[in-house]
Design a protein around this motif. Structure first.
Motif, short mmCIF file in Angstrom:
data_model
loop_
_atom_site.label_atom_id
_atom_site.label_comp_id
_atom_site.label_asym_id
_atom_site.label_seq_id
_atom_site.Cartn_x
_atom_site.Cartn_y
_atom_site.Cartn_z
N ASP A 1 0.83 -1.21 0.00
CA ASP A 1 0.00 0.00 0.00
C ASP A 1 0.86 1.26 0.00
O ASP A 1 0.54 2.25 -0.68
N VAL A 2 1.94 1.23 0.77
CA VAL A 2 2.87 2.36 0.78
C VAL A 2 3.50 2.54 -0.60
O VAL A 2 3.68 3.66 -1.08
N TYR A 3 3.83 1.42 -1.25
CA TYR A 3 4.43 1.49 -2.58
C TYR A 3 3.51 2.21 -3.56
O TYR A 3 3.94 3.12 -4.28
N PHE A 4 2.25 1.83 -3.61
CA PHE A 4 1.35 2.43 -4.59
C PHE A 4 1.02 3.88 -4.25
O PHE A 4 0.77 4.69 -5.15
N PHE A 5 1.06 4.23 -2.98
CA PHE A 5 0.85 5.63 -2.60
C PHE A 5 1.96 6.51 -3.17
O PHE A 5 1.70 7.52 -3.84
N TRP A 6 3.21 6.11 -2.94
CA TRP A 6 4.32 6.92 -3.42
C TRP A 6 4.52 6.77 -4.92
O TRP A 6 5.10 7.66 -5.58
N LEU A 7 4.04 5.68 -5.52
CA LEU A 7 4.14 5.51 -6.97
C LEU A 7 3.32 6.58 -7.69
O LEU A 7 3.76 7.12 -8.72
N LYS A 8 2.15 6.90 -7.17
CA LYS A 8 1.33 7.94 -7.78
C LYS A 8 2.05 9.28 -7.75
O LYS A 8 2.06 10.04 -8.73
N ILE A 9 2.66 9.59 -6.62
CA ILE A 9 3.38 10.86 -6.49
C ILE A 9 4.60 10.87 -7.41
O ILE A 9 4.92 11.89 -8.02
N PHE A 10 5.26 9.73 -7.53
CA PHE A 10 6.41 9.62 -8.43
C PHE A 10 5.99 9.88 -9.87
O PHE A 10 6.69 10.59 -10.61
N ALA A 11 4.87 9.33 -10.29
CA ALA A 11 4.42 9.48 -11.68
C ALA A 11 4.16 10.95 -12.01
O ALA A 11 4.57 11.45 -13.07
N THR B 1 10.66 3.41 -20.70
CA THR B 1 10.20 2.06 -21.03
C THR B 1 9.64 1.34 -19.82
O THR B 1 8.52 0.81 -19.83
N PHE B 2 10.42 1.31 -18.75
CA PHE B 2 10.00 0.54 -17.58
C PHE B 2 9.02 1.30 -16.70
O PHE B 2 8.38 0.69 -15.85
N LEU B 3 8.90 2.62 -16.89
CA LEU B 3 7.89 3.36 -16.12
C LEU B 3 6.49 2.85 -16.46
O LEU B 3 5.62 2.76 -15.59
N GLY B 4 6.27 2.52 -17.74
CA GLY B 4 4.96 1.99 -18.12
C GLY B 4 4.64 0.69 -17.41
O GLY B 4 3.50 0.45 -17.00
N VAL B 5 5.65 -0.17 -17.24
CA VAL B 5 5.44 -1.43 -16.52
C VAL B 5 5.15 -1.13 -15.04
O VAL B 5 4.30 -1.76 -14.43
N PHE C 1 11.65 -5.79 -11.04
CA PHE C 1 12.75 -5.52 -11.95
C PHE C 1 12.53 -4.19 -12.68
O PHE C 1 13.47 -3.40 -12.86
N ALA C 2 11.28 -3.92 -13.09
CA ALA C 2 10.96 -2.65 -13.75
C ALA C 2 11.22 -1.47 -12.83
O ALA C 2 11.77 -0.44 -13.24
N THR C 3 10.83 -1.62 -11.56
CA THR C 3 11.08 -0.54 -10.60
C THR C 3 12.57 -0.30 -10.45
O THR C 3 13.01 0.87 -10.41
N CYS C 4 13.34 -1.36 -10.36
CA CYS C 4 14.80 -1.22 -10.23
C CYS C 4 15.40 -0.57 -11.47
O CYS C 4 16.34 0.23 -11.36
N MET C 5 14.88 -0.89 -12.65
CA MET C 5 15.41 -0.29 -13.87
C MET C 5 15.11 1.20 -13.94
O MET C 5 15.94 1.99 -14.41
N VAL C 6 13.95 1.60 -13.46
CA VAL C 6 13.64 3.02 -13.41
C VAL C 6 14.58 3.73 -12.44
O VAL C 6 15.10 4.82 -12.73
N ALA C 7 14.82 3.11 -11.29
CA ALA C 7 15.75 3.70 -10.32
C ALA C 7 17.15 3.79 -10.91
O ALA C 7 17.84 4.81 -10.77
N LEU C 8 17.58 2.73 -11.60
CA LEU C 8 18.89 2.75 -12.24
C LEU C 8 18.95 3.83 -13.32
O LEU C 8 19.98 4.53 -13.47
N GLY C 9 17.86 3.99 -14.06
CA GLY C 9 17.82 5.02 -15.09
C GLY C 9 18.00 6.42 -14.53
O GLY C 9 18.67 7.26 -15.14
#
Length: 470
Positions: free
Chosen positions: A49-59, A108-112, A127-135
């Motif tokens: 739940d914490v992940y999806f909360f901050w994911l919206k703010i990140f987007a 690319t991985f933000l969409g995933v 893995f997609a989350t990690c790739m966005v962070a690496l990007g």
């Protein structure tokens, strides 16, 4: 109101907006990777739940960073054509590498990340989350490399036409100030995000909502700040030594150090002063003898080059650099003190009940952004009057045929557009924060939802049969 002055104002305005959102998303992407990793390890629904909360703010933040970044590229062609022409053979490839190796990876991985939760496996999503962070880190690498080359240029030759030509790409990318500035910037981004997360968590605890999630994220913010803030102080010290070696005039402006000291006296540390550039002195100065030399040179009798060692035309504006640096350092000290106090309260088991500490985190939630801007002003104003330090003056880099009216018009348009776009974006982020973490429905094998989402602020409610009120 010359084209040069207005072009500098416009660039400062655009970069001041742009730098905030990429810095925030750098830290937030890594926070999301950590949170999703914790969910995969524990399968605790609270982490999800914490992940999806901050994911919206990140987007939302990522989108605003992209919008403001597009404007940056236009300015190089419209307002700074000479810089683009003379240094483009070096800056162009560096910025292109950022797009090819980082932005495409993130996009690319933000969409995933955003839309693939029910379409890919948990591990692929992580893995997609990690790739966005690496990007975000790769993007930072190339941007800081390009900017650092403008601060401490090397690995180039200047041809007969006055153009910079690459001679050693390794030397260009890993120029003398690059490692220190990269570490300083990445830590600044992490700390900025850390204090936003801590401030939002403290705000929830003061309101008495989302207590479990807020306490957990606040403790993680405190723990991370306890690591990152001291590391940032160390990185800042090493960066300062590098500035003293390669940009001594900038360091003298940071310290408002006008005249050389007597032999053996050492350089004082100026805590406060009002620099008078015309008189080449400081008014209302409060200084500690020798401490400046000890900090800046790591020597008891350490001395730095004074501003009067170079002509006035070679000096940056002293007052903005001097005060911006003290804003950055002052906020860093407050961050350290708040972190130490929070660790002590956590050890005593009173962290969530210490109202003054929670209020401190709330008040300091935006401190990272302010410190980030202050530090950026020190870097950019401190290298004046050069855009490529010691080689190409800012007055020579502006577009030759541009008129003041055109720059003023575009500046007004940018200001109005930014007010609408970023005003709406910040308003929406605030709205998301008011709602807080929401209970996410678990995955269903048929792709449907098993349970409806509900706010986490009502974990134990009972609903009456008449009005449906808790």
């Amino acid at each position: 109101m010359t084209p040069l002055f207005l072009s500098r104002v416009q660039f400062a305005f655009v970069i001041s907006f742009h730098i905030l959102f990429p810095a925030f998303t750098i830290g937030l992407a890594h926070w999301l990777a950590f949170v999703e990793w914790r969910w995969l390890r524990t399968r605790d629904e609270l982490w999800r739940d914490v992940y999806f909360f901050w994911l919206k703010i990140f987007a939302v933040s990522f989108g605003m960073g992209v919008v403001s970044g597009i404007v940056m590229s236009f300015q190089f062609g419209t307002n700074w054509a000479v810089l683009s022409e003379r240094a483009g053979n070096i800056l162009g490839p560096l910025l292109s590498y950022e797009v090819l190796t980082a932005f495409f990876l993130e996009a690319t991985f933000l969409g995933v990340m955003l839309f693939g939760w029910k379409r890919v496996s948990d591990r692929i999503h992580f893995f997609a989350t990690c790739m966005v962070a690496l990007g975000t880190l790769i993007s930072t690498f190339w941007i800081i490399s390009a900017n650092s080359w403008m601060q401490t240029p090397q690995g180039y030759v200047i041809d007969a036409a006055g153009y910079f030509q690459p001679a050693d790409w390794w030397a260009i990318v890993f120029n003398p100030s690059f490692p220190y500035r990269l570490a300083h910037m990445v830590l600044a981004a992490f700390i900025t995000t850390c204090f936003v997360i801590g401030g939002v968590s403290a705000w929830y605890l003061r309101r008495g909502v989302h207590r479990e999630a807020a306490l957990r994220t606040l403790k993680h913010a405190v723990a991370f700040a306890a690591i990152a803030v001291p590391l940032q102080i160390l990185a800042g010290d090493l960066h300062g030594l590098n500035v003293g070696e390669h940009q001594p005039v900038k360091l003298a402006a940071i310290e408002a150090h006008w005249h050389d000291e007597a032999p053996g006296a050492g350089t004082p540390l100026v805590l406060f002063a009002w620099p008078d550039e015309d008189a080449e002195r400081n008014d209302y100065e409060v200084a500690i003898p020798r401490l400046g030399g000890l900090i800046l040179k790591h020597e008891w009798d350490g001395r730095i080059q004074p501003l009067t060692a170079v002509p006035a035309a070679e000096r940056p504006p002293v007052a903005p650099v001097f005060f911006a640096f003290r804003v950055m350092v002052g906020l860093g000290v407050l961050m350290l003190l708040l972190t130490i106090a929070s660790l002590w309260a956590w050890r005593r088991g009173t962290l969530e009940r210490a109202r003054w500490l929670l209020d401190g985190w709330r008040w300091m939630s935006a401190s990272g952004f302010v410190a980030l801007l202050a530090g950026w002003y020190v870097v950019e104003i401190g290298r004046q009057p050069y855009v490529v330090y010691g080689l190409l003056r800012t007055s020579e880099a502006v577009s030759p045929n541009i008129v003041a009216a055109a720059v003023m018009t575009s500046l007004i348009v940018y200001a109005c557009a930014y007010a609408v776009i970023f005003g709406a974006g910040i308003w929406y982020i605030r709205k998301l924060m008011l709602v807080g973490p929401v209970r996410q429905p678990p995955k269903d094998t048929q792709g449907g939802e098993k349970t409806p989402a509900r706010p986490m602020s009502l974990p134990d409610e009972t609903v009456d049969g008449a009005g449906g009120q808790p």
